[in-house]
Design a protein around this motif. Structure first.
Motif, PDB file in Angstrom:
ATOM      1  N   GLN A 489      -9.282 -15.224  29.449  1.00 47.10           N
ATOM      2  CA  GLN A 489      -8.353 -15.472  30.550  1.00 47.10           C
ATOM      3  C   GLN A 489      -7.811 -16.892  30.492  1.00 47.10           C
ATOM      4  OE1 GLN A 489     -10.036 -15.317  34.565  1.00 47.10           O
ATOM      5  NE2 GLN A 489      -8.404 -13.920  35.168  1.00 47.10           N
ATOM      6  N   PRO A 490      -6.484 -17.061  30.522  1.00 46.49           N
ATOM      7  CA  PRO A 490      -5.917 -18.415  30.498  1.00 46.49           C
ATOM      8  C   PRO A 490      -6.324 -19.199  31.739  1.00 46.49           C
ATOM      9  CG  PRO A 490      -4.243 -16.747  30.019  1.00 46.49           C
ATOM     10  CD  PRO A 490      -5.451 -16.025  30.522  1.00 46.49           C
ATOM     11  N   PRO A 491      -6.407 -20.523  31.647  1.00 45.60           N
ATOM     12  CA  PRO A 491      -6.779 -21.338  32.814  1.00 45.60           C
ATOM     13  C   PRO A 491      -5.806 -21.137  33.977  1.00 45.60           C
ATOM     14  CG  PRO A 491      -6.861 -22.637  30.798  1.00 45.60           C
ATOM     15  CD  PRO A 491      -6.225 -21.343  30.437  1.00 45.60           C
ATOM     16  N   LYS A 492      -6.354 -20.990  35.154  1.00 40.10           N
ATOM     17  CA  LYS A 492      -5.606 -20.881  36.410  1.00 40.10           C
ATOM     18  C   LYS A 492      -4.740 -19.620  36.507  1.00 40.10           C
ATOM     19  CE  LYS A 492      -5.395 -25.900  37.025  1.00 40.10           C
ATOM     20  NZ  LYS A 492      -4.523 -27.080  37.277  1.00 40.10           N
ATOM     21  N   VAL A 493      -4.937 -18.673  35.601  1.00 42.07           N
ATOM     22  CA  VAL A 493      -4.240 -17.385  35.684  1.00 42.07           C
ATOM     23  C   VAL A 493      -5.271 -16.342  36.103  1.00 42.07           C
ATOM     24  CG1 VAL A 493      -2.911 -15.645  34.436  1.00 42.07           C
ATOM     25  CG2 VAL A 493      -2.621 -18.072  33.883  1.00 42.07           C
ATOM     26  N   LEU A 494      -5.270 -15.988  37.383  1.00 46.18           N
ATOM     27  CA  LEU A 494      -6.313 -15.137  37.926  1.00 46.18           C
ATOM     28  C   LEU A 494      -6.043 -13.656  37.689  1.00 46.18           C
ATOM     29  CD1 LEU A 494      -6.930 -16.945  41.333  1.00 46.18           C
ATOM     30  CD2 LEU A 494      -7.947 -17.402  39.101  1.00 46.18           C
ATOM     31  N   ILE A 495      -4.776 -13.299  37.547  1.00 44.37           N
ATOM     32  CA  ILE A 495      -4.430 -11.889  37.372  1.00 44.37           C
ATOM     33  C   ILE A 495      -3.189 -11.811  36.498  1.00 44.37           C
ATOM     34  CG2 ILE A 495      -2.998 -11.792  39.455  1.00 44.37           C
ATOM     35  CD1 ILE A 495      -4.121  -8.949  39.906  1.00 44.37           C
ATOM     36  N   GLN A 496      -3.126 -10.798  35.652  1.00 48.17           N
ATOM     37  CA  GLN A 496      -2.022 -10.655  34.713  1.00 48.17           C
ATOM     38  C   GLN A 496      -1.595  -9.192  34.658  1.00 48.17           C
ATOM     39  OE1 GLN A 496      -2.914 -12.184  30.804  1.00 48.17           O
ATOM     40  NE2 GLN A 496      -1.126 -11.233  29.848  1.00 48.17           N
ATOM     41  N   GLU A 497      -0.283  -8.960  34.693  1.00 52.74           N
ATOM     42  CA  GLU A 497       0.230  -7.589  34.649  1.00 52.74           C
ATOM     43  C   GLU A 497       0.074  -7.017  33.249  1.00 52.74           C
ATOM     44  OE1 GLU A 497       4.143  -4.972  36.003  1.00 52.74           O
ATOM     45  OE2 GLU A 497       4.187  -7.165  36.069  1.00 52.74           O
ATOM     46  N   MET A 498      -0.344  -5.753  33.190  1.00 51.90           N
ATOM     47  CA  MET A 498      -0.557  -5.081  31.913  1.00 51.90           C
ATOM     48  C   MET A 498       0.700  -4.350  31.474  1.00 51.90           C
ATOM     49  SD  MET A 498      -3.654  -5.435  30.665  1.00 51.90           S
ATOM     50  CE  MET A 498      -3.913  -3.979  29.656  1.00 51.90           C
ATOM     51  N   PRO A 499       0.862  -4.163  30.157  1.00 49.21           N
ATOM     52  CA  PRO A 499       1.951  -3.306  29.663  1.00 49.21           C
ATOM     53  C   PRO A 499       1.691  -1.848  30.045  1.00 49.21           C
ATOM     54  CG  PRO A 499       1.060  -4.724  27.928  1.00 49.21           C
ATOM     55  CD  PRO A 499       0.116  -4.792  29.080  1.00 49.21           C
ATOM     56  N   VAL A 500       2.604  -0.996  29.621  1.00 47.64           N
ATOM     57  CA  VAL A 500       2.454   0.433  29.896  1.00 47.64           C
ATOM     58  C   VAL A 500       1.245   0.980  29.139  1.00 47.64           C
ATOM     59  CG1 VAL A 500       3.540   2.695  29.589  1.00 47.64           C
ATOM     60  CG2 VAL A 500       4.901   0.746  30.352  1.00 47.64           C
ATOM     61  N   LEU A 501       0.460   1.831  29.815  1.00 47.66           N
ATOM     62  CA  LEU A 501      -0.698   2.468  29.198  1.00 47.66           C
ATOM     63  C   LEU A 501      -0.381   3.922  28.883  1.00 47.66           C
ATOM     64  CD1 LEU A 501      -2.277  -0.054  30.271  1.00 47.66           C
ATOM     65  CD2 LEU A 501      -4.194   1.498  30.671  1.00 47.66           C
ATOM     66  N   GLN A 502      -0.825   4.351  27.734  1.00 51.33           N
ATOM     67  CA  GLN A 502      -0.677   5.743  27.331  1.00 51.33           C
ATOM     68  C   GLN A 502      -1.999   6.461  27.584  1.00 51.33           C
ATOM     69  OE1 GLN A 502       0.763   6.173  23.344  1.00 51.33           O
ATOM     70  NE2 GLN A 502       0.391   8.378  23.250  1.00 51.33           N
ATOM     71  N   VAL A 503      -1.973   7.510  28.388  1.00 53.88           N
ATOM     72  CA  VAL A 503      -3.171   8.260  28.754  1.00 53.88           C
ATOM     73  C   VAL A 503      -3.129   9.601  28.037  1.00 53.88           C
ATOM     74  CG1 VAL A 503      -4.503   9.252  30.636  1.00 53.88           C
ATOM     75  CG2 VAL A 503      -3.244   7.122  30.994  1.00 53.88           C
ATOM     76  N   ILE A 504      -4.140   9.877  27.226  1.00 54.55           N
ATOM     77  CA  ILE A 504      -4.160  11.083  26.400  1.00 54.55           C
ATOM     78  C   ILE A 504      -5.454  11.856  26.668  1.00 54.55           C
ATOM     79  CG2 ILE A 504      -4.030  11.998  24.047  1.00 54.55           C
ATOM     80  CD1 ILE A 504      -2.824   9.305  23.216  1.00 54.55           C
ATOM     81  N   PRO A 505      -5.356  13.115  27.108  1.00 56.75           N
ATOM     82  CA  PRO A 505      -6.564  13.944  27.253  1.00 56.75           C
ATOM     83  C   PRO A 505      -7.122  14.326  25.880  1.00 56.75           C
ATOM     84  CG  PRO A 505      -4.750  14.754  28.618  1.00 56.75           C
ATOM     85  CD  PRO A 505      -4.171  13.761  27.668  1.00 56.75           C
ATOM     86  N   VAL A 506      -8.420  14.265  25.718  1.00 58.28           N
ATOM     87  CA  VAL A 506      -9.076  14.632  24.463  1.00 58.28           C
ATOM     88  C   VAL A 506     -10.366  15.363  24.792  1.00 58.28           C
ATOM     89  CG1 VAL A 506      -8.120  12.702  23.148  1.00 58.28           C
ATOM     90  CG2 VAL A 506     -10.298  12.420  24.332  1.00 58.28           C
ATOM     91  N   GLU A 507     -10.875  16.077  23.798  1.00 58.14           N
ATOM     92  CA  GLU A 507     -12.199  16.679  23.938  1.00 58.14           C
ATOM     93  C   GLU A 507     -13.247  15.575  23.809  1.00 58.14           C
ATOM     94  OE1 GLU A 507     -12.409  21.077  22.382  1.00 58.14           O
ATOM     95  OE2 GLU A 507     -11.399  19.833  20.885  1.00 58.14           O
ATOM     96  N   ALA A 508     -14.194  15.572  24.699  1.00 61.27           N
ATOM     97  CA  ALA A 508     -15.151  14.457  24.783  1.00 61.27           C
ATOM     98  C   ALA A 508     -15.921  14.268  23.484  1.00 61.27           C
ATOM     99  CB  ALA A 508     -16.106  14.702  25.946  1.00 61.27           C
ATOM    100  N   HIS A 509     -16.284  15.351  22.802  1.00 58.59           N
ATOM    101  CA  HIS A 509     -17.104  15.214  21.586  1.00 58.59           C
ATOM    102  C   HIS A 509     -16.306  14.661  20.408  1.00 58.59           C
ATOM    103  CE1 HIS A 509     -15.229  19.173  20.897  1.00 58.59           C
ATOM    104  NE2 HIS A 509     -15.440  18.948  19.609  1.00 58.59           N
ATOM    105  N   ARG A 510     -14.983  14.667  20.509  1.00 65.15           N
ATOM    106  CA  ARG A 510     -14.149  14.142  19.435  1.00 65.15           C
ATOM    107  C   ARG A 510     -13.805  12.660  19.628  1.00 65.15           C
ATOM    108  NH1 ARG A 510     -11.840  18.129  16.246  1.00 65.15           N
ATOM    109  NH2 ARG A 510     -12.067  20.259  17.036  1.00 65.15           N
ATOM    110  N   LEU A 511     -14.129  12.119  20.778  1.00 64.82           N
ATOM    111  CA  LEU A 511     -13.758  10.736  21.080  1.00 64.82           C
ATOM    112  C   LEU A 511     -14.797   9.785  20.495  1.00 64.82           C
ATOM    113  CD1 LEU A 511     -11.754   8.897  22.555  1.00 64.82           C
ATOM    114  CD2 LEU A 511     -13.192   9.084  24.594  1.00 64.82           C
TER     115      LEU A 511
END
Length: 563
Positions: A489-511
């Motif tokens: 975390q950069p000094p004095k930067v308490l929160i930072q906006e994230m880029p777009v997240l890609q959410v992908i459903p998968v079978e748990a045993h394959r992850l």
């Protein structure tokens, strides 16, 4: 003076406070007699006493107390000193194993760290646990028992697995109710206990800073340990606990906000010097909000439209999972807007004297006056820490997303923060993919990765499996958009906006993941409550650091910033 507890004060219901009673131990016997003489004190009489732990404090006074509270010393040094002040030479010499004495110091340091971490609020612990002296004493006895057994049986390997489990999971972990807090606790145990403590080639450090090296005592004796404790700095940086230095800024900011909120709540309600009255301010704010409230969505008509479109496309005559989420969201949205209209109208009528001012209406009026979100509105909207002005902008943006979703279909990038219950949308995404690929729903999970897109407007195509989400912020770490990974975390930067997240459903045993940190995603910076409310899902973030670094830093994603 004996007058402080005289029968006259007790009879009049006075409040008396006696501080540092251990400094005048001889007088405590007189106090004991005075308390026994006041057999029928006034119902409002209260006697408050503070004292350091001492054997000279009369037991009868403790037995008569309605409540006894033990407060840990403030600061790492004082906390460790308090732990060692109750350890005797006999206890230190009770175990013949070479690892016992160093581990006593490690345990005292660990005990102080988990207590001092509470100072930093939700970044430290989701729940403020009451770790106390009994946890330390029993853990010390467990070390004595297992190491003595190891010595007597002449075992070469130390029982690290048993000690880590019994201390981290059973004793201290027995108080922990949050899985992510338990992860922090076991990470500390893993960092503090192991054969690396006795590595002659690489010296062990709890933390090595510019001003002081937090390490083990050179000699394994009680006197050497106490001498090391006295050398510790009185003021400790958050880095000693594994936290970022910005944690101190967050702590100070939250304390200032609480002080400011209290001052605002105590401000006079009348208009001074011929200024605008509080009633006029409340009325003006209410009128302004009323003009912004949109009309309700017609969910029955929308449902029929969805059913007809699905039937024409051969998808059945019922709404799809994501469509069901939209209908549920719109129902909650309509309920909020209707209540806002009604409550604002009633507040204005009450100010004019046309309606009686109830406690609920008075609370709404005071919130509008102080620039806060009314508690009755907060019950109908996603959890937030925003002030009224920022929340209004947030509320209007939610309206825009719902309107677009209704007219044009599911957005290419879902602003997850704008949903009342974001978990249902993600569950619908998983359910849709499982139906299409015929996966068992209970054996599927979500995998997330940060895309190369920096802004939601740059996304042009919809994912066939999964979705894009935006509106997330990272705490306790920074994000390098070029490298697409976690950074410090950069000094004095308490929160930072994230880029777009890609959410992908998968079978748990394959992850199968490597080089990632599984970060919790919370609704607000209040994170997860003791009841488990506030958790949304877990996101996988790329990292070159070991995950223990981010665990101790308190790294997490939140859907809503406080501003």
């Amino acid at each position: 003076s004996s007058d402080v507890c005289s029968s006259d004060l007790a009879a009049r219901g006075q409040w008396v406070m006696l501080l540092n009673c251990h400094l005048l131990a001889s007088w405590l016997k007189t106090l004991e007699k005075l308390i026994e003489q006041n057999v029928k004190p006034h119902l409002d009489f209260r006697l408050w006493m503070t004292t350091d732990p001492t054997d000279t404090f009369p037991l009868s006074i403790l037995q008569k107390c309605l409540k006894v509270v033990t407060e840990p010393p403030n600061g790492l040094k004082l906390n460790i000193r308090a732990s060692f002040s109750k350890i005797t030479e006999e206890e230190m010499d009770s175990c013949p194993h070479y690892a016992f004495k160093p581990l006593v110091y490690v345990l005292a340091f660990f005990h102080a760290v988990v207590q001092e971490r509470r100072k930093y609020g939700k970044v430290g612990w989701n729940v403020a646990y009451d770790f106390n002296e009994s946890d330390f004493r029993i853990s010390m006895k467990l070390m004595d028992f297992y190491l003595t057994k190891t010595f007597e049986e002449k075992q070469e390997a130390n029982p690290w697995g048993s000690l880590k489990y019994l201390i981290g999971d059973a004793m201290y972990g027995g108080r922990v109710t949050c899985d992510f807090d338990r992860r922090v606790l076991t990470t500390y145990i893993g960092e503090y206990m192991g054969d690396f403590l006795f590595d002659v080639f690489q010296k062990f450090h709890f933390f090595e800073g510019k001003d002081f090296d937090y390490t083990l005592p050179a000699e394994q004796t009680l006197a050497s340990s106490m001498e090391m404790v006295e050398k510790l700095p009185l003021v400790t940086s958050p880095e000693v606990f594994g936290l970022n230095p910005n944690a101190e800024i967050s702590y100070m900011t939250n304390a200032t906000q609480q002080l400011w909120s209290g001052m605002v709540a105590m401000q006079p309600r009348g208009a001074g010097g011929g200024g605008v009255s509080s009633e006029e301010i409340i009325g003006g704010v209410a009128t302004d909000i009323q003009t912004k409230i949109p009309s309700e969505f017609d969910t029955p008509v929308l449902r029929k439209k969805m059913m007809a479109e699905n039937a024409a496309a051969g998808r059945g005559n019922t709404p799809l999972p994501v469509q069901v989420v939209l209908l549920q969201e719109l129902d909650r949205w309509n309920t909020l807007n209707k209540y806002m209209k009604t409550s604002l109208r009633d507040v204005q009528r009450a100010l004019k004297g046309e309606l009686g001012m109830s406690a609920e209406l008075d609370s709404i009026g005071q919130s509008l006056l102080n620039g806060l979100l009314p508690p009755s509105w907060l019950k109908l909207t996603p959890a937030t820490r925003k002030g009224l002005a920022n929340w209004i902008s947030f509320w209007m943006r939610r309206q825009d997303q719902y309107a677009t979703w209704e007219k044009e279909g599911e957005p290419l990038v879902m602003w997850l923060s704008g949903l009342s219950i974001p978990e249902t949308f993600l569950a619908a995404v998983v359910q849709t993919t499982c139906r299409r690929k015929k996966w068992p729903l209970d054996k599927s999970t979500l995998f997330t990765k940060v895309t190369k897109f920096i802004k939601a407007e740059e996304v042009t195509e919809r994912l066939q499996d999964g979705c894009y989400i935006s509106g997330l912020y990272i705490e306790g770490a920074g994000w390098d958009s070029k490298e697409s990974r976690l950074v410090r975390q950069p000094p004095k930067v308490l929160i930072q906006e994230m880029p777009v997240l890609q959410v992908i459903p998968v079978e748990a045993h394959r992850l199968k993941l490597s080089g990632t940190f599984r970060s919790p995603v919370y609704v607000t910076s209040d994170r997860k409550s003791a009841a488990g409310v506030g958790m949304v899902f877990e996101a996988d973030l790329d990292s070159k650091e070991h995950q223990s670094h981010w665990v101790l830093q308190g790294t997490a994603l939140v859907l809503n910033s406080d501003a």
